[in-house]
Design a protein around this motif. Structure first.
Motif, short mmCIF file in Angstrom:
data_model
loop_
_atom_site.label_atom_id
_atom_site.label_comp_id
_atom_site.label_asym_id
_atom_site.label_seq_id
_atom_site.Cartn_x
_atom_site.Cartn_y
_atom_site.Cartn_z
N GLY A 161 0.07 -1.55 0.11
CA GLY A 161 -0.01 0.03 0.50
C GLY A 161 0.91 1.06 -0.15
O GLY A 161 1.98 1.56 -0.56
N ASP B 198 -7.83 2.48 -7.73
CA ASP B 198 -8.21 2.91 -6.07
C ASP B 198 -9.56 4.34 -6.40
O ASP B 198 -10.51 4.04 -4.93
CB ASP B 198 -7.47 3.94 -5.78
CG ASP B 198 -6.14 3.13 -5.35
OD1 ASP B 198 -5.83 2.63 -4.98
OD2 ASP B 198 -5.05 3.52 -6.54
N TRP C 256 -5.80 -0.28 3.06
CA TRP C 256 -6.28 0.09 1.72
C TRP C 256 -7.46 1.04 1.98
O TRP C 256 -7.24 2.19 1.88
CB TRP C 256 -6.31 -0.63 0.93
CG TRP C 256 -6.44 -0.52 -0.38
CD1 TRP C 256 -6.53 1.64 -1.27
CD2 TRP C 256 -7.42 -1.01 -1.42
NE1 TRP C 256 -6.82 1.40 -1.90
CE2 TRP C 256 -7.84 -0.39 -2.91
CE3 TRP C 256 -7.38 -2.08 -1.38
CZ2 TRP C 256 -7.67 -0.22 -3.87
CZ3 TRP C 256 -9.05 -2.53 -3.00
CH2 TRP C 256 -8.51 -2.12 -3.99
#
Length: 220
Positions: free
Chosen positions: A139, A151, A182
């Motif tokens: 990440g 994303d 995340w």
């Protein structure tokens, strides 16, 4: 017509959010107007062949479907959100499609009529996120330090779980450490915060409570 792009939106639509996130990440000024999809105005039906949002109005032209919109933004504006390598770019597009599949699964979850159907849908979603857990790196974003269109797709997905978590523990994301990291990074990204109005959580909860479904009973 102004040359500033106009994003035709609905307050809850995750596909609208990914377009808004991409525009923001690229530093593109844009206007935003909202439509009531239960009472679609005539002008909207003329520019949206499928009767869905988002639609991006660019001058006299109108683009529909979020995938087409974000690819147009990649073609026209600076600050690319796709990898430069063709293989990685294709892989990212595939994970974006996985995100759309997960959104369909979320729809199945909140429309599940009873506890058994709800549990089955939660299990299916769990399997998708377990695959992501296995595929994620360190990440903070999907591709490491660089924010990408993957994303932009998953920020709105995790936003559903912010409201789901207030209703109950459905076990979909439990124990998935990389996914949790995340999710946290995306929740703190300004473009993702700004993709919805401050009323979004209350509007989503009200939407869920109006379903003839198991989650409506839990949310009541």
């Amino acid at each position: 017509m102004s040359e500033v792009p106009v994003l035709v939106s609905h307050t809850l639509c995750p596909y609208v959010q990914r377009a808004a996130i991409a525009l923001t990440e690229k530093g593109v000024p844009f206007e935003r107007i909202y439509v009531d999809l239960s009472n679609k105005p005539e002008w909207f039906q003329q520019i949206s062949p499928l009767g869905k949002v988002p639609v991006l109005k660019v001058g006299e032209e109108s683009l529909f479907e979020s995938a087409a919109i974000v690819e147009y933004l990649e073609d026209v504006y600076q600050n690319p959100l796709h990898p430069g390598d063709p293989i990685k770019r294709a892989q990212h597009r595939a994970y974006m499609e996985m995100g759309s599949n997960i959104l369909n699964g979320i729809g199945g979850l909140y429309n599940a009529p009873d506890e058994a159907a709800f549990a089955a849908k939660a299990k299916e979603l769990r399997q998708r996120f377990e695959r992501l857990e296995a595929d994620l790196g360190e990440g903070p974003f999907f591709a490491g330090e660089t924010f990408t269109l993957v994303d932009a797709v998953f920020g709105p997905i995790f936003r559903y779980f912010d409201v789901f978590d207030e209703i109950g523990d459905f076990g979909v994301l439990t124990g998935l450490e990389k996914v949790a990291r995340w999710r946290k990074a995306l929740s703190e990204r300004q473009s993702i915060k700004d993709a919805v109005t401050t009323e979004y959580p209350a509007l989503l909860r009200a939407f869920l409570q109006k379903r003839n479904s198991h989650i409506a009973k839990l949310a009541a």
